[in-house]
Enzyme design. Structure first.
Site, PDB file in Angstrom:
ATOM      1  N   SER A 174      -0.033   5.099   7.873  1.00 11.73           N
ATOM      2  CA  SER A 174       0.046   3.808   7.184  1.00 11.73           C
ATOM      3  C   SER A 174       1.502   3.403   6.982  1.00 11.73           C
ATOM      4  CB  SER A 174      -0.698   3.850   5.855  1.00 11.73           C
ATOM      5  OG  SER A 174      -0.444   5.043   5.185  1.00 11.73           O
ATOM      6  N   ASP A 217       3.406  -0.351   2.612  1.00 10.79           N
ATOM      7  CA  ASP A 217       3.126  -1.363   3.636  1.00 10.79           C
ATOM      8  C   ASP A 217       4.086  -2.532   3.533  1.00 10.79           C
ATOM      9  OD1 ASP A 217       0.931   0.212   3.907  1.00 10.79           O
ATOM     10  OD2 ASP A 217      -0.545  -1.387   3.688  1.00 10.79           O
ATOM     11  N   GLU A 270       0.633   3.468  -1.472  1.00 12.64           N
ATOM     12  CA  GLU A 270       0.194   2.909  -0.206  1.00 12.64           C
ATOM     13  C   GLU A 270       0.501   1.415  -0.140  1.00 12.64           C
ATOM     14  OE1 GLU A 270      -2.497   4.691   1.879  1.00 12.64           O
ATOM     15  OE2 GLU A 270      -2.220   3.168   3.404  1.00 12.64           O
TER      16      GLU A 270
END
Ligand SMILES: *[C@@H]1O[C@H](CO)[C@@H](O)[C@H](O)[C@H]1NC(C)=O
Ligand SMILES: *[C@@H]1O[C@H](CO)[C@@H](O)[C@H](O)[C@H]1NC(C)=O
Ligand SMILES: *[C@@H]1O[C@H](CO)[C@@H](O)[C@H](O)[C@H]1NC(C)=O
Ligand SMILES: *[C@@H]1O[C@H](CO)[C@@H](O)[C@H](O)[C@H]1NC(C)=O
Length: 563
Positions: free
Chosen positions: A471, A270, A266
């Site tokens: 995300s 990003d 994650e």
């Protein structure tokens, strides 16, 4: 015991005005993935956050409307942190009352923020339990992460009750890692295209010339998982996937703690993708795994916003909780914090979530959809997810069934979206889920979308395919808004700031409308796994659609767009 408390407190507090509970509707159950390891010792140190009641919230809200409405004479006339502080700063009485309450309990080690509406104080568990009757602190662990939380709801004394919104550090839990189940889908032998920076730039029409060139432009990602991006992974990612466009390969600033946890998908995702669409733009990472066992990482970031005068203009955040697990007082206050950022010209982008419409079991054979916060805040821009219609080609986009979306049960529908949502509800009637599943008076989300399926990410120096989630879509949109900010600065225009009023006035101009596919929801007889469906114009699955960069740039470059 715990169950008894959660059911009895709301009854008690809604009927008695003087009730000392600030967050009577906060979920205080500790989820089963945390293991109880014992009661906190009297001398254990805690760090709690006190949210002091602010002043002039209505003026702040009105000011935000004016600075973000392109038809207003005040459009783009943003406030400085200093000006925000003088607007919302708690009254003398509030400050005095709270300070003397803390002092009376021997608490002297407190830090405030620039706006003076938060206090963060260190104290022992013994003192905290006296200060906040009802609280009982325990240690819990999960995957090597350890926290201190209260097993019961807290009250405050009557004289400070009206001066506080909530106390942080007692209940809300750090977000769960999702890498294991949904992020990394198993490669089942079928060949997909896989999303890379080049694929994104092709689909969204970014040319090699569409990179940042303003050296004062900055963008940020904020992360709250116990994991961090690894600089070597970012460098490797850019060397593999960044050949066709000018980019940076290093993060300029890391704010907060980095490195206690492991490198994570994650966190890598990003950073790698905001720096691929927002290429050649200085990038910051806010990484607050929570330096203290009693801190709430998301709240830590909220405090930083009020304590830094010079912030990046675009922030992308992939974090969310079920609305029904959070107290209304907390959500209302965090929403005010978003207004404070918006009025300063800061764009906050939140992922819409990866559970479609969500599902909440209300009783026997009775379900409703389950909105997520902060995605449901009217003062952030929420980003949903799509996938390619033809997974082997850069084709048009359809709904990614995981795309979070729906209607808030907490926040009223803001004016800027009323007509768009009404149009959806009218024309979509036949395809709409049963009315008992959602609340049409609430803020509807998402506002826009981007690809969320099958991303390539580099982690531990190895390229990994098939990483999915909103995300991923959020930093992709964030990077493009940063590019547009850069172009606006070059023309002497202000930053985009809180985008929604303008976005809804554009009515989809500059975006690819997504009109196919539905999101997932409750697996019950009534809806059979199907939530909302995308439709022409705005819909509660993909918002207005996905960016067509040159067209969006053109639409957003006019200070007052031709509408
Ligand atoms: C806010 O910033 C000031 C000055 O930079 C610092 O002294 C203070 O501790 C910060 N507040 C918090 C809550 O971290
Ligand atoms: C952008 O991309 C779409 C589809 O990928 C294409 O139809 C369109 O002509 C492109 N250019 C502009 C300026 O919209
Ligand atoms: C990259 O950004 C810098 C300023 O930060 C600028 O001087 C440079 O020209 C940019 N590169 C390109 C290819 O636009
Ligand atoms: C529906 O949303 C409104 C806010 O728009 C809220 O006041 C109301 O309580 C919600 N209803 C339910 C059943 O949650």
């Amino acid at each position: 015991m715990k169950i008894l408390l959660t059911f009895s407190i709301p009854l008690l507090c809604t009927s008695l005005v003087w009730c000392g509970y600030l967050e009577y509707d906060q979920d205080v159950l500790i989820s089963k993935d945390w293991t109880h390891v014992g009661r906190a010792d009297a001398s254990d140190e805690l760090k709690l956050t006190f949210a002091l009641k602010q002043q002039n919230i209505h003026l702040l809200e009105e000011r935000l409307r004016l600075v973000s409405d392109p038809d207003s004479a005040h459009y783009g006339k943003y406030l400085s942190l200093e000006e925000v502080a003088s607007l919302v700063r708690p009254s003398e009485l509030t400050q005095k009352t709270v300070h003397s309450w803390l002092q009376h309990h021997g608490i002297s080690s407190c830090h405030t923020v620039h706006t003076q509406d938060f206090l963060q104080c260190t104290m022992t568990a013994e003192i905290a339990e006296k200060l906040l009757p009802g609280s009982r602190f325990h240690h819990y662990v999960r995957d090597g992460q350890s926290i201190v939380r209260s097993s019961g709801p807290y009250a405050v004394s009557d004289n400070v009750h009206q001066h506080l919104d909530f106390v942080g550090g007692l209940h809300r839990l750090p977000p769960t890692k999702k890498d294991g189940n949904r992020k990394q889908q198993k490669f089942k032998g079928e060949v997909h295209l896989g999303v890379t920076p080049a694929i994104l730039r092709e689909r969204y029409n970014l040319t090699a010339a569409d990179v940042g060139s303003d050296q004062d432009n900055r963008q940020a990602v904020a992360q709250f998982l116990e994991q961090y991006y690894h600089p070597a992974d970012l460098a490797e990612f850019m060397s593999i996937f960044g050949r066709t466009f000018k980019h940076l390969s290093e993060v300029d600033q890391v704010i907060g703690t980095q490195g206690e946890g492991k490198a994570g998908i994650e966190a890598s995702l990003d950073v790698e993708y905001i720096m691929s669409t927002g290429a050649n733009i200085s990038t910051w990472v806010f990484s607050n795994s929570g330096r203290h066992e009693s801190q709430e990482p998301f709240l830590q970031w909220i405090l930083l916003l009020s304590n830094m005068s010079d912030l990046p203009r675009v922030h992308t955040i992939s974090y969310g909780d079920d609305e029904d697990s959070l107290s209304t007082a907390y959500m209302m206050r965090i929403n005010t914090e978003f207004m404070k950022a918006g009025v300063r010209g800061i764009s906050l982008l939140f992922a819409s979530g990866d559970n479609g419409a969500g599902c909440r079991h209300m009783g026997k054979d009775q379900n409703t959809f389950r909105p997520s916060f902060p995605a449901s805040s009217p003062y952030v821009t929420t980003v949903g997810g799509t996938s390619f219609k033809n997974p082997f080609k850069v084709s048009y986009e359809v709904t990614d069934y995981i795309s979070g979306g729906g209607f808030s049960n907490v926040f009223k529908m803001p004016d800027y979206q009323a007509s768009a949502v009404e149009a959806y509800l009218k024309t979509g009637t036949s395809a709409l889920p049963p009315a008992s599943y959602f609340n049409t008076s609430g803020r509807a989300y998402p506002d826009m979308a981007a690809l969320s399926k099958n991303y390539w990410v580099v982690m531990d120096r190895v390229p990994i395919p098939w990483v999915s989630g909103t995300s991923a879509s959020t930093p992709v949109v964030g990077g493009m808004l940063s590019l547009i900010n850069g172009q606006r600065f070059a023309k002497g225009l202000p930053a985009l700031g809180f985008l929604n009023p303008l976005l809804y006035k554009l009515k989809g101009q500059g975006l690819f409308d997504v009109t196919e596919g539905c999101q997932q929801a409750c697996l019950d007889e009534q809806v059979q796994g199907k939530g909302f469906c995308s439709a022409p114009s705005w819909d509660p699955v993909t918002g207005w659609g996905t960016p067509n960069y040159p067209a969006l740039l053109q639409a957003l470059l006019n200070e007052r767009p031709e509408l």
